[in-house]
Design an enzyme around this catalytic site. Structure first.
Site, mmCIF file in Angstrom:
data_model
loop_
_atom_site.group_PDB
_atom_site.id
_atom_site.type_symbol
_atom_site.label_atom_id
_atom_site.label_comp_id
_atom_site.label_asym_id
_atom_site.label_seq_id
_atom_site.Cartn_x
_atom_site.Cartn_y
_atom_site.Cartn_z
ATOM 1 N N MET A 161 14.058 -5.553 -18.233
ATOM 2 C CA MET A 161 14.748 -5.183 -19.478
ATOM 3 C C MET A 161 15.039 -6.418 -20.349
ATOM 4 S SD MET A 161 17.370 -2.500 -17.660
ATOM 5 C CE MET A 161 17.652 -3.598 -16.245
ATOM 6 N N GLN B 180 19.056 3.998 -24.950
ATOM 7 C CA GLN B 180 19.927 3.202 -25.814
ATOM 8 C C GLN B 180 19.927 3.771 -27.231
ATOM 9 O OE1 GLN B 180 18.317 -0.754 -25.549
ATOM 10 N NE2 GLN B 180 19.424 -1.263 -23.670
ATOM 11 N N THR C 65 20.027 -8.323 -17.681
ATOM 12 C CA THR C 65 20.160 -7.978 -19.089
ATOM 13 C C THR C 65 21.642 -7.956 -19.418
ATOM 14 O OG1 THR C 65 20.079 -6.096 -20.633
ATOM 15 C CG2 THR C 65 19.852 -5.591 -18.320
ATOM 16 N N ASN C 66 21.990 -8.416 -20.613
ATOM 17 C CA ASN C 66 23.392 -8.352 -21.036
ATOM 18 C C ASN C 66 23.788 -6.930 -21.402
ATOM 19 O OD1 ASN C 66 24.699 -11.293 -21.581
ATOM 20 N ND2 ASN C 66 22.507 -11.385 -21.933
ATOM 21 N N THR C 67 22.975 -6.292 -22.237
ATOM 22 C CA THR C 67 23.339 -4.988 -22.797
ATOM 23 C C THR C 67 23.632 -3.938 -21.737
ATOM 24 O OG1 THR C 67 22.039 -5.411 -24.801
ATOM 25 C CG2 THR C 67 22.558 -3.114 -24.299
ATOM 26 N N CYS D 85 21.960 -12.263 -25.084
ATOM 27 C CA CYS D 85 20.826 -11.388 -24.789
ATOM 28 C C CYS D 85 19.858 -12.244 -23.997
ATOM 29 C CB CYS D 85 20.174 -10.870 -26.068
ATOM 30 S SG CYS D 85 18.615 -10.009 -25.779
#
Length: 230
Positions: A10, A52, A83-85, A196
């Site tokens: 991701m 998302q 992944t940050n999100t 990100c």
């Protein structure tokens, strides 16, 4: 050495960087032919990105929770969500496994505090920049978070999904990021978080006078050190 469970894909572009950082850290610390014990579950990012875009975070959480369960069954001692999100659904993932998740925002906050940073710029996907799941972790650590204005957030987000996740690196985009970081510096940012995992492919320390905190590097190194702890 503990076994690291990487929840990646991701995008796969940044997952490659995780694998490299973790193994380079182990090699540097232990020497010789040492390398990290890693299990990787790489998801189809198109499926996650569709969730998302639709705001269907519950479904994306189900997909990642199932992947994390498989990593646990395979012998992972802890999980690293690459992944940050998607740390937005970290609580949902944690509810389905019995091993800990190494949270990217928490380890980033630790790094900022160690450098006595009190006010930071945050770049990331529009979800990371506008929602509380990530910023709250920093604020709980006593760090004020500054994000770009709406137009600049769109620029940052579009470059991530339209270029960096596809492995496209453009000088024009680097200049755009530099300009945005400069605006946040004028507002009092003492540092910039590359929030990100793909942004580090584009922005380096030499691109700004502000200290750069690359979350991919921070997260990967911390994962390696946790794996090596007695």
């Amino acid at each position: 050495m503990k076994t690291i469970g990487l929840l990646g894909g991701m995008s796969w572009e940044s997952t490659v960087t995780y694998y490299q950082i973790i193994n380079e850290t182990v090699k540097r610390e232990l020497g010789g032919l040492h390398s990290a014990k890693i299990l990787l579950y790489s998801v189809d990012f198109a499926e996650i990105e569709e969730c998302q875009a639709k705001g269907d975070w519950e479904r994306s959480g189900e997909i990642l929770a199932k992947a994390a369960e498989n990593l646990e069954k395979a012998g992972a001692d802890f999980i690293v969500i690459c992944t940050n999100t998607m740390h937005k659904v970290a609580p949902q993932i944690q509810e389905n496994i019995h091993i800990p998740i190494l949270h990217i925002a928490e380890v980033t906050a630790d790094e900022l505090k160690s450098r006595e940073i009190e006010r930071t710029a945050l770049l990331g996907t529009k979800y990371t920049m506008t929602q509380d799941f990530y910023k709250a972790k920093l604020e709980e650590a006593g760090i004020q978070v500054l994000v770009p204005d709406e137009a600049d957030r769109e620029t940052v987000n579009n470059i991530i999904y339209g270029e960096l996740c596809l492995g496209v690196i453009r000088e024009e985009s680097r200049k755009a990021y530099r300009k945005i970081i400069g605006k946040l510096a004028e507002k009092g940012a003492q540092a910039v978080i590359l929030g990100c995992t793909e942004i580090g492919l584009l922005v380096k320390q030499e691109d700004t006078a502000l200290p750069v905190f690359d979350t991919t590097l921070i997260h990967g190194e911390r994962a390696a050190r946790l794996a090596m702890e007695e």
